[in-house]
Design a protein around this motif. Structure first.
Motif, short mmCIF file in Angstrom:
data_model
loop_
_atom_site.label_atom_id
_atom_site.label_comp_id
_atom_site.label_asym_id
_atom_site.label_seq_id
_atom_site.Cartn_x
_atom_site.Cartn_y
_atom_site.Cartn_z
N GLU A 310 0.85 -1.19 0.00
CA GLU A 310 0.00 0.00 0.00
C GLU A 310 0.89 1.24 0.00
O GLU A 310 1.78 1.38 0.83
N VAL A 311 0.66 2.15 -0.97
CA VAL A 311 1.45 3.36 -1.09
C VAL A 311 0.51 4.55 -0.95
O VAL A 311 -0.46 4.67 -1.71
N PRO A 312 0.74 5.44 0.02
CA PRO A 312 -0.17 6.58 0.22
C PRO A 312 -0.19 7.51 -0.98
O PRO A 312 0.78 7.57 -1.77
N GLY A 313 -1.28 8.23 -1.15
CA GLY A 313 -1.42 9.15 -2.26
C GLY A 313 -0.31 10.18 -2.29
O GLY A 313 -0.01 10.80 -1.26
N ALA A 314 0.31 10.36 -3.46
CA ALA A 314 1.41 11.31 -3.65
C ALA A 314 2.53 11.07 -2.63
O ALA A 314 3.27 11.98 -2.28
N GLY A 315 2.63 9.83 -2.15
CA GLY A 315 3.64 9.52 -1.14
C GLY A 315 4.54 8.38 -1.55
O GLY A 315 4.55 7.95 -2.71
N GLU A 316 5.29 7.87 -0.58
CA GLU A 316 6.27 6.83 -0.83
C GLU A 316 6.10 5.70 0.16
O GLU A 316 5.59 5.89 1.26
N GLN A 317 6.53 4.52 -0.24
CA GLN A 317 6.60 3.36 0.64
C GLN A 317 7.77 2.50 0.19
O GLN A 317 8.03 2.36 -1.00
N GLN A 318 8.46 1.97 1.16
CA GLN A 318 9.62 1.14 0.85
C GLN A 318 9.24 -0.32 0.93
O GLN A 318 8.67 -0.77 1.93
N ALA A 319 9.53 -1.06 -0.12
CA ALA A 319 9.29 -2.50 -0.15
C ALA A 319 10.63 -3.21 -0.04
O ALA A 319 11.60 -2.82 -0.68
N THR A 320 10.67 -4.25 0.78
CA THR A 320 11.90 -4.99 0.96
C THR A 320 11.83 -6.32 0.22
O THR A 320 10.97 -7.15 0.52
N VAL A 321 12.70 -6.49 -0.72
CA VAL A 321 12.85 -7.77 -1.41
C VAL A 321 14.01 -8.50 -0.75
O VAL A 321 15.06 -7.91 -0.50
N VAL A 322 13.81 -9.77 -0.47
CA VAL A 322 14.85 -10.57 0.16
C VAL A 322 15.45 -11.51 -0.88
O VAL A 322 14.72 -12.24 -1.55
N VAL A 323 16.76 -11.47 -0.99
CA VAL A 323 17.47 -12.28 -1.97
C VAL A 323 18.39 -13.25 -1.24
O VAL A 323 19.06 -12.87 -0.27
N THR A 324 18.42 -14.50 -1.69
CA THR A 324 19.29 -15.50 -1.10
C THR A 324 20.00 -16.28 -2.20
O THR A 324 19.34 -16.91 -3.03
N PRO A 325 21.33 -16.24 -2.25
CA PRO A 325 22.06 -17.06 -3.23
C PRO A 325 22.15 -18.50 -2.74
O PRO A 325 21.89 -18.80 -1.57
N PRO A 326 22.51 -19.42 -3.62
CA PRO A 326 22.66 -20.82 -3.20
C PRO A 326 23.73 -20.99 -2.13
O PRO A 326 24.69 -20.23 -2.08
N GLU A 327 23.54 -22.02 -1.30
CA GLU A 327 24.53 -22.33 -0.27
C GLU A 327 25.89 -22.64 -0.87
O GLU A 327 26.93 -22.32 -0.30
N ASP A 328 25.87 -23.26 -2.05
CA ASP A 328 27.13 -23.67 -2.67
C ASP A 328 27.60 -22.69 -3.74
O ASP A 328 28.45 -23.04 -4.57
N ALA A 329 27.06 -21.47 -3.74
CA ALA A 329 27.46 -20.48 -4.75
C ALA A 329 28.95 -20.16 -4.60
O ALA A 329 29.44 -19.92 -3.50
N ALA A 330 29.64 -20.13 -5.72
CA ALA A 330 31.07 -19.84 -5.71
C ALA A 330 31.32 -18.35 -5.60
O ALA A 330 30.46 -17.53 -5.94
N HIS A 331 32.48 -18.01 -5.10
CA HIS A 331 32.91 -16.62 -5.08
C HIS A 331 32.87 -16.07 -6.51
O HIS A 331 33.34 -16.71 -7.45
N ARG A 332 32.28 -14.89 -6.68
CA ARG A 332 32.09 -14.20 -7.95
C ARG A 332 30.91 -14.71 -8.76
O ARG A 332 30.71 -14.26 -9.89
N ALA A 333 30.13 -15.66 -8.26
CA ALA A 333 28.91 -16.05 -8.97
C ALA A 333 28.02 -14.82 -9.12
O ALA A 333 27.97 -13.95 -8.24
N SER A 334 27.30 -14.71 -10.24
CA SER A 334 26.53 -13.51 -10.50
C SER A 334 25.15 -13.85 -11.05
O SER A 334 24.93 -14.93 -11.61
N ALA A 335 24.23 -12.93 -10.88
CA ALA A 335 22.87 -13.05 -11.40
C ALA A 335 22.27 -11.65 -11.41
O ALA A 335 22.95 -10.66 -11.09
N THR A 336 20.99 -11.54 -11.72
CA THR A 336 20.31 -10.25 -11.75
C THR A 336 18.97 -10.36 -11.05
O THR A 336 18.19 -11.28 -11.33
#
Length: 727
Positions: A310-336
């Protein structure tokens, strides 16, 4: 000297010499490798195609030694046309070559390295001109051993590189008679409000161009179409919405263009600021996903966002997206990370993308960075032909990368050949970069010492002076510098100690460190015409080199995440900072909000603990709220320093938000209050406006600020904390 022949490392050099520039630039080209089909178009459904430039006759001049002149090229370099087409979320640039036959000409004629630089510049109802660019290069030993890589960046506002934004790995295709390169519309921002492109937008002052290089004898061609002041391209397929904008922000709510770095298997927040462009309240739907270089779902990565906000009229709200890489992800692994925001009941949507990188971060227990050789930096030996991608050895510093890996699968530990010291040109003889931006913040021990060990040897023993500077790569902040004089011979190492800079004791997550070393002779031998201004030869050994960092423990926001049904988050409200100065016996109020960013309705509880029981602390208007997904409850933390508190004493306040839905889920958020006798503005508790107020579930009687529970793991910090770098 052609710095852009190997564009990725040298862009970093330019970045560090010229000031803030690109946001995120990976060093290891192997991380960007993507072998594409040579016969399949990237965008078969592209429409609105326009040929913006053509040169059917072709350029035929050929200068084998790279002498002056624009048309130093043969058939494989000669661009004969440039075209632009679009889909709803991409622009497609087509670069056609004369005598181009599925790269056979490039491979058979010995053009083992080719490079493109393409750009798209335009205006949209604004005085600002937007500039998007891409560097694409081919390195091959034959058709079965080919690396084809691309990265892109955005240079905003009339070519101001200080606002550059790296936007990750770009798809490229090698088709029968041309190369296809794409720009992603979803990362493009236009106009004063930074909105995305929309149907009907006219790209005026439109300018599309490409360079094409082949490195053997440096053949080069450039073509540019629809020049400044004359070009127009009308967008017909762009998505977007007039209702809401979305922007990635950092933990303090400031807009950020940097990629997000994470330790393997560790969840991290990627806040997105939603701005309602309408006067009435807006409910938006959010979807989050993690994709690989091909735009497909990245295996093992997770992204969770509350389905509605919910975003107030003419206002702002911050949404938090949570990202988790794989447990076995190698150093320098990349994604978007891709987040799409769609207003409910409306049409259109807006996307925001953020590069993701996995990195191992230094800690007080694991604080030694190892050095590794960089095979992607080449130097010529013997006679150097002007214009090749090999840089004359007397003008190029030795480059290494640094990380915590003992054995790096991409960068080895091969020592350099004997390398003459330079007395002119760049001030440094050796440089080393942290290969991936930090995934965790660092706090430097002001009383400690940076210890630099260098594997440096000379054939003839001689006294040398080593000067070193350690910088934060994105804002040129000096972390430490020092010098030492020592005798260097055929064996041994050089140790150099550097005192931390008292003004740069915090290094933020997302920063990258860069080390520069210059060497001077104590008693230099007079130079002659045959020595080209160089000094004695020195050999650098990365396996014998390292950098020890003086680190202190640091408190970071932490949370546990299970299936996403529960995700309480704590956020700063507008105008509130995490750290504040307070006067003894005068209350100070931090204004925050508790948000249910899980996917189910939940009852959330806030608790506060501090590290000094003499300070007063309470939460208003309550500590427990019932919230639907995406809903927020404003609250305040009221803190009071005791009488007689020591100047510079710090109260660290840890807020913990817990969920009724899942007792395994908790979120912590840290505030800091610094006591001072200098008069600062008093800031008492102010109730939120009625339209934002949420009734708390508890009705406990709260009195004046009361002592708080001690935190055993955190001691009272001294006045030195006041001088720490804060962004």
């Amino acid at each position: 000297m052609h710095l852009l022949k190997r564009p990725l490392p040298w862009l970093i050099v330019i970045l560090l010499l010229a000031g803030p520039a690109l946001a995120v630039i990976p060093v290891a080209s192997a991380q960007l490798t993507g072998i594409r089909s040579q016969t399949e178009s990237l965008l078969p459904d592209a429409k609105n195609a326009v040929q913006v430039a053509t040169d059917p006759a072709g350029d035929t001049e050929f200068w084998p030694l790279g002498q002056a002149g624009e048309n130093r090229l043969d058939g494989t370099t000669d661009i004969v046309s440039l075209s632009l087409a679009e889909t709803e979320d991409r622009f497609l640039i087509s670069v056609e070559h004369r005598d181009y036959d599925a790269l056979s000409n490039n491979l058979q004629s010995g053009h083992f390295f080719g490079w493109y630089y393409c750009w798209l510049r335009f205006q949209v109802n604004s005085d600002d001109r937007w500039h998007y660019a891409s560097s694409i290069w081919i390195d091959t030993d034959g058709p079965d051993d080919m690396e084809f890589m691309a990265d892109g960046y955005m240079v905003e506002r009339d070519g101001d590189r200080g606002e550059g934004t790296y936007f990750g790995m770009l798809p490229v295709a090698l088709v029968d008679d041309h190369v296809e390169i794409v720009f992603d519309k979803t990362v493009m921002r236009v106009g004063e409000d930074g909105r995305p492109l929309r149907v009907g937008d006219k790209l005026t002052d439109f300018d599309l161009g490409c360079y094409r290089y082949t490195i053997f004898f440096e053949n080069r061609d450039r073509m540019e179409g629809a020049g400044e002041g004359s070009g127009v391209y009308k967008v017909t397929l762009a998505g977007g919405t007039d209702a809401v904008t979305a922007t990635y922000v950092d933990e303090d709510g400031d807009s950020t263009n940097r990629g997000l770095t994470l330790p393997a298997g560790t969840s991290k927040k990627a806040p997105v600021l939603l701005k309602n462009l309408k006067d009435s309240k807006l409910i938006v739907n959010l979807t989050a996903r993690v994709v690989d270089a091909d735009g497909k779902t990245a295996p093992g990565w997770k992204a969770i966002a509350a389905p509605n906000m919910e975003v107030p009229g003419a206002g702002e709200q911050q949404a938090t997206v949570v990202v988790t890489p794989p447990e076995d992800a190698a150093h320098r692994a990349s994604a978007t990370l891709v987040v799409e925001v769609r207003p409910l009941g409306g049409t259109g949507s807006v996307q925001v993308k953020r590069p993701l990188f996995v990195s191992i971060a230094p800690t007080p227990e694991d604080n030694v960075l190892k050095f590794h050789s960089n095979p992607y930096v080449r130097y010529c030996s013997g006679i150097c032909i002007s214009g090749t991608d090999y840089m004359p050895i007397e003008t190029a510093p030795v480059q290494f990368v640094m990380n915590l890996l003992d054995d790096d699968p991409v960068f080895g530990n091969e020592a350099t050949e004997p390398h003459p010291l330079r007395m002119t040109g760049f001030w440094y003889d050796m440089m080393a970069f942290l290969d991936v931006p930090l995934s965790k913040a660092l706090r430097i021990d002001e009383s400690g010492t940076y210890v630099l060990t260098l594997g440096a040897t000379t054939e003839v023993e001689r006294p040398l002076v080593f000067h070193a500077r350690l910088m934060v790569g994105y804002d040129d902040a000096l972390l430490a510098e020092g010098s030492t004089e020592t005798t260097v011979g055929a064996s041994g190492t050089v140790e150099l100690k550097m005192t931390p800079n008292a003004n740069t004791l915090d290094v933020e997550a997302g920063d990258r460190m860069a080390l520069f070393v210059r060497v001077e002779e104590v008693n230099p031998v007079p130079k002659t015409i045959f020595t080209s201004g160089t000094g004695p030869s020195i050999k650098w050994d990365p396996a014998a080199s390292n950098l020890a960092l003086p680190l202190l423990p640091i408190d970071e926001d932490a949370f546990d995440l299970t299936d996403g049904s529960a995700l309480p988050t704590v956020q700063l409200r507008n105008g509130t900072e995490r750290e504040a100065y307070v006067n003894p016996e005068k209350p100070f109020s931090y204004d925050l909000r508790l948000v249910n960013e899980g996917v189910k309705s939940d009852k959330l509880t806030i608790q506060a603990t501090g590290n000094d029981p003499a300070w007063g602390l309470r939460i208003e208007p309550g500590t427990r709220f019932a919230l639907d997904p995406g809903r927020a409850a404003p609250f305040s933390v009221l803190v009071t320093a005791p009488a007689g508190v020591e100047e510079g004493a710090v109260l660290i306040i840890n807020l913990t938000a817990t969920s009724d839905n899942d007792d395994r889920v908790s979120t912590t958020f840290t505030l800091r209050a610094i006591a001072t006798d200098l008069q600062v503005d008093e800031k008492g508790y102010t109730p939120p406006p009625p339209e934002e107020h949420v009734d708390p579930l508890d009705d406990e009687e709260r009195t004046s600020p009361a002592p708080v529970a001690p935190l055993m793991v955190v001691g009272v910090l001294g006045l030195a904390a006041v001088g720490r770098r804060r962004k």
